[in-house]
Design a protein around this motif. Structure first.
Motif, PDB file in Angstrom:
ATOM      1  N   TYR A 195      31.885 -36.878 -26.700  1.00 35.45           N
ATOM      2  CA  TYR A 195      31.356 -36.015 -27.719  1.00 35.45           C
ATOM      3  C   TYR A 195      29.995 -35.223 -27.270  1.00 35.45           C
ATOM      4  O   TYR A 195      29.487 -35.698 -26.528  1.00 35.45           O
ATOM      5  CB  TYR A 195      30.943 -36.808 -29.140  1.00 35.45           C
ATOM      6  CG  TYR A 195      32.165 -37.326 -30.026  1.00 35.45           C
ATOM      7  CD1 TYR A 195      32.699 -36.164 -30.917  1.00 35.45           C
ATOM      8  CD2 TYR A 195      32.850 -38.349 -29.604  1.00 35.45           C
ATOM      9  CE1 TYR A 195      33.689 -36.839 -31.641  1.00 35.45           C
ATOM     10  CE2 TYR A 195      33.678 -39.008 -30.483  1.00 35.45           C
ATOM     11  CZ  TYR A 195      34.312 -37.937 -31.376  1.00 35.45           C
ATOM     12  OH  TYR A 195      35.437 -38.337 -32.437  1.00 35.45           O
ATOM     13  N   SER A 196      29.895 -34.299 -27.976  1.00 34.01           N
ATOM     14  CA  SER A 196      28.768 -33.332 -27.518  1.00 34.01           C
ATOM     15  C   SER A 196      28.152 -32.994 -28.831  1.00 34.01           C
ATOM     16  O   SER A 196      28.809 -32.104 -29.505  1.00 34.01           O
ATOM     17  CB  SER A 196      28.943 -32.314 -26.425  1.00 34.01           C
ATOM     18  OG  SER A 196      27.846 -31.562 -26.245  1.00 34.01           O
ATOM     19  N   HIS A 221      23.102 -33.665 -27.026  1.00 33.54           N
ATOM     20  CA  HIS A 221      23.399 -35.127 -26.588  1.00 33.54           C
ATOM     21  C   HIS A 221      24.773 -35.272 -26.363  1.00 33.54           C
ATOM     22  O   HIS A 221      25.652 -34.732 -27.255  1.00 33.54           O
ATOM     23  CB  HIS A 221      22.841 -35.886 -27.695  1.00 33.54           C
ATOM     24  CG  HIS A 221      23.259 -37.396 -27.746  1.00 33.54           C
ATOM     25  ND1 HIS A 221      22.595 -38.135 -26.804  1.00 33.54           N
ATOM     26  CD2 HIS A 221      23.912 -38.439 -28.569  1.00 33.54           C
ATOM     27  CE1 HIS A 221      23.007 -39.505 -26.828  1.00 33.54           C
ATOM     28  NE2 HIS A 221      23.636 -39.412 -28.109  1.00 33.54           N
ATOM     29  N   GLU A 222      25.139 -35.909 -25.253  1.00 40.71           N
ATOM     30  CA  GLU A 222      26.584 -36.309 -25.011  1.00 40.71           C
ATOM     31  C   GLU A 222      26.760 -37.843 -24.973  1.00 40.71           C
ATOM     32  O   GLU A 222      25.856 -38.488 -24.291  1.00 40.71           O
ATOM     33  CB  GLU A 222      26.707 -35.594 -23.628  1.00 40.71           C
ATOM     34  CG  GLU A 222      27.135 -34.111 -23.712  1.00 40.71           C
ATOM     35  CD  GLU A 222      27.311 -33.519 -22.337  1.00 40.71           C
ATOM     36  OE1 GLU A 222      27.741 -34.255 -21.443  1.00 40.71           O
ATOM     37  OE2 GLU A 222      27.658 -32.404 -22.432  1.00 40.71           O
ATOM     38  N   GLN A 226      34.282 -37.750 -35.133  1.00 36.55           N
ATOM     39  CA  GLN A 226      32.958 -37.666 -35.707  1.00 36.55           C
ATOM     40  C   GLN A 226      32.421 -36.421 -35.838  1.00 36.55           C
ATOM     41  O   GLN A 226      32.522 -35.526 -35.042  1.00 36.55           O
ATOM     42  CB  GLN A 226      32.347 -38.598 -35.010  1.00 36.55           C
ATOM     43  CG  GLN A 226      32.734 -40.120 -34.767  1.00 36.55           C
ATOM     44  CD  GLN A 226      31.865 -40.985 -33.975  1.00 36.55           C
ATOM     45  OE1 GLN A 226      30.575 -40.467 -33.671  1.00 36.55           O
ATOM     46  NE2 GLN A 226      32.313 -42.217 -33.828  1.00 36.55           N
ATOM     47  N   LYS A 227      31.485 -36.281 -36.781  1.00 35.62           N
ATOM     48  CA  LYS A 227      30.921 -34.816 -37.159  1.00 35.62           C
ATOM     49  C   LYS A 227      29.247 -35.030 -36.792  1.00 35.62           C
ATOM     50  O   LYS A 227      28.847 -34.049 -36.887  1.00 35.62           O
ATOM     51  CB  LYS A 227      31.313 -34.339 -38.644  1.00 35.62           C
ATOM     52  CG  LYS A 227      32.820 -33.995 -38.474  1.00 35.62           C
ATOM     53  CD  LYS A 227      33.175 -33.424 -39.914  1.00 35.62           C
ATOM     54  CE  LYS A 227      34.582 -33.388 -39.682  1.00 35.62           C
ATOM     55  NZ  LYS A 227      35.161 -32.921 -41.344  1.00 35.62           N
ATOM     56  N   LYS A 228      28.795 -36.073 -37.265  1.00 37.57           N
ATOM     57  CA  LYS A 228      27.426 -36.280 -37.186  1.00 37.57           C
ATOM     58  C   LYS A 228      26.649 -37.043 -35.930  1.00 37.57           C
ATOM     59  O   LYS A 228      27.174 -37.956 -35.698  1.00 37.57           O
ATOM     60  CB  LYS A 228      26.821 -37.248 -38.624  1.00 37.57           C
ATOM     61  CG  LYS A 228      25.654 -37.267 -38.932  1.00 37.57           C
ATOM     62  CD  LYS A 228      25.164 -38.050 -40.197  1.00 37.57           C
ATOM     63  CE  LYS A 228      23.905 -37.795 -40.813  1.00 37.57           C
ATOM     64  NZ  LYS A 228      23.505 -38.564 -41.942  1.00 37.57           N
ATOM     65  N   ARG A 268      30.984 -32.243 -31.629  1.00 39.47           N
ATOM     66  CA  ARG A 268      32.382 -31.762 -31.433  1.00 39.47           C
ATOM     67  C   ARG A 268      32.804 -32.622 -30.477  1.00 39.47           C
ATOM     68  O   ARG A 268      32.219 -33.294 -29.570  1.00 39.47           O
ATOM     69  CB  ARG A 268      32.486 -30.311 -31.068  1.00 39.47           C
ATOM     70  CG  ARG A 268      31.512 -30.125 -29.689  1.00 39.47           C
ATOM     71  CD  ARG A 268      31.532 -28.515 -29.668  1.00 39.47           C
ATOM     72  NE  ARG A 268      30.699 -28.075 -28.550  1.00 39.47           N
ATOM     73  CZ  ARG A 268      30.892 -27.917 -27.268  1.00 39.47           C
ATOM     74  NH1 ARG A 268      32.256 -27.910 -26.792  1.00 39.47           N
ATOM     75  NH2 ARG A 268      29.981 -27.621 -26.567  1.00 39.47           N
ATOM     76  N   ARG A 269      34.244 -32.802 -30.529  1.00 36.96           N
ATOM     77  CA  ARG A 269      34.752 -33.857 -29.517  1.00 36.96           C
ATOM     78  C   ARG A 269      35.309 -32.929 -28.345  1.00 36.96           C
ATOM     79  O   ARG A 269      35.675 -31.819 -28.578  1.00 36.96           O
ATOM     80  CB  ARG A 269      36.214 -34.366 -30.130  1.00 36.96           C
ATOM     81  CG  ARG A 269      36.940 -35.295 -29.336  1.00 36.96           C
ATOM     82  CD  ARG A 269      38.128 -35.768 -29.776  1.00 36.96           C
ATOM     83  NE  ARG A 269      37.848 -36.713 -30.819  1.00 36.96           N
ATOM     84  CZ  ARG A 269      39.129 -37.197 -31.485  1.00 36.96           C
ATOM     85  NH1 ARG A 269      40.259 -36.898 -31.360  1.00 36.96           N
ATOM     86  NH2 ARG A 269      38.648 -38.253 -32.633  1.00 36.96           N
ATOM     87  N   LEU A 270      34.917 -33.622 -27.318  1.00 34.18           N
ATOM     88  CA  LEU A 270      35.312 -32.506 -26.076  1.00 34.18           C
ATOM     89  C   LEU A 270      36.760 -32.994 -25.521  1.00 34.18           C
ATOM     90  O   LEU A 270      37.165 -34.307 -25.646  1.00 34.18           O
ATOM     91  CB  LEU A 270      34.272 -32.904 -24.793  1.00 34.18           C
ATOM     92  CG  LEU A 270      32.828 -32.758 -25.155  1.00 34.18           C
ATOM     93  CD1 LEU A 270      31.734 -33.206 -24.120  1.00 34.18           C
ATOM     94  CD2 LEU A 270      32.550 -31.038 -25.345  1.00 34.18           C
ATOM     95  N   PHE A 271      37.307 -32.161 -24.815  1.00 33.67           N
ATOM     96  CA  PHE A 271      38.653 -32.258 -24.127  1.00 33.67           C
ATOM     97  C   PHE A 271      38.176 -33.000 -22.592  1.00 33.67           C
ATOM     98  O   PHE A 271      37.573 -32.445 -22.046  1.00 33.67           O
ATOM     99  CB  PHE A 271      39.214 -30.941 -23.882  1.00 33.67           C
ATOM    100  CG  PHE A 271      39.934 -30.512 -25.313  1.00 33.67           C
ATOM    101  CD1 PHE A 271      40.999 -30.877 -25.761  1.00 33.67           C
ATOM    102  CD2 PHE A 271      39.227 -29.378 -25.816  1.00 33.67           C
ATOM    103  CE1 PHE A 271      41.457 -30.332 -27.063  1.00 33.67           C
ATOM    104  CE2 PHE A 271      39.856 -28.983 -27.075  1.00 33.67           C
ATOM    105  CZ  PHE A 271      41.128 -29.724 -27.833  1.00 33.67           C
TER     106      PHE A 271
END
Length: 110
Positions: free
Chosen positions: A6-7, A13-14, A26-28, A38-41
């Motif tokens: 996530y980023s 923050h990652e 997750q959104k928060k 946001r979820r990273l690929f």
């Protein structure tokens, strides 16, 4: 369960989260608490093969193996072994009688 990256778009923050595939993203952000996550690929985890090696021919079906044996050319020593084996296998075997099942007489309707 897979690991997701996530980023946060707000604070950059990652982090990684170990969660089920069925879980909603997750959104928060846990750091700044804003809804900019946001979820990273990712490339995902690769397969790890341990041992001396894996080959395509290791898992061939029996039908393929039998066809390969039939295609091999026979030599004179092989044919003499085959005829000796066929003579020993040619002995008739006594037929086994199967036990007969007893049945009850059918009832007649009137």
């Amino acid at each position: 369960m897979p690991t997701y990256d996530y980023s946060c778009d707000a604070c950059k923050h990652e982090f990684e989260v170990f969660e089920p595939i069925t879980a909603q993203p997750q959104k928060k952000c846990p750091k700044c608490k804003k809804n900019k996550l946001r979820r990273l690929f990712g490339a995902g985890g690769g397969l790890i093969f341990k041992g001396s090696g894996f080959y395509q021919t290791d898992y061939r079906p029996e039908s393929y193996k039998k066809a390969a044996e039939a295609d091999k050319p026979k030599t004179d020593s092989d044919s003499s072994k085959d005829t000796a084996a066929n003579k020993s296998e040619a002995k008739p075997t006594p037929a086994k009688s199967e036990p007969k099942s007893e049945s009850k007489p059918a009832k007649h309707r009137r």
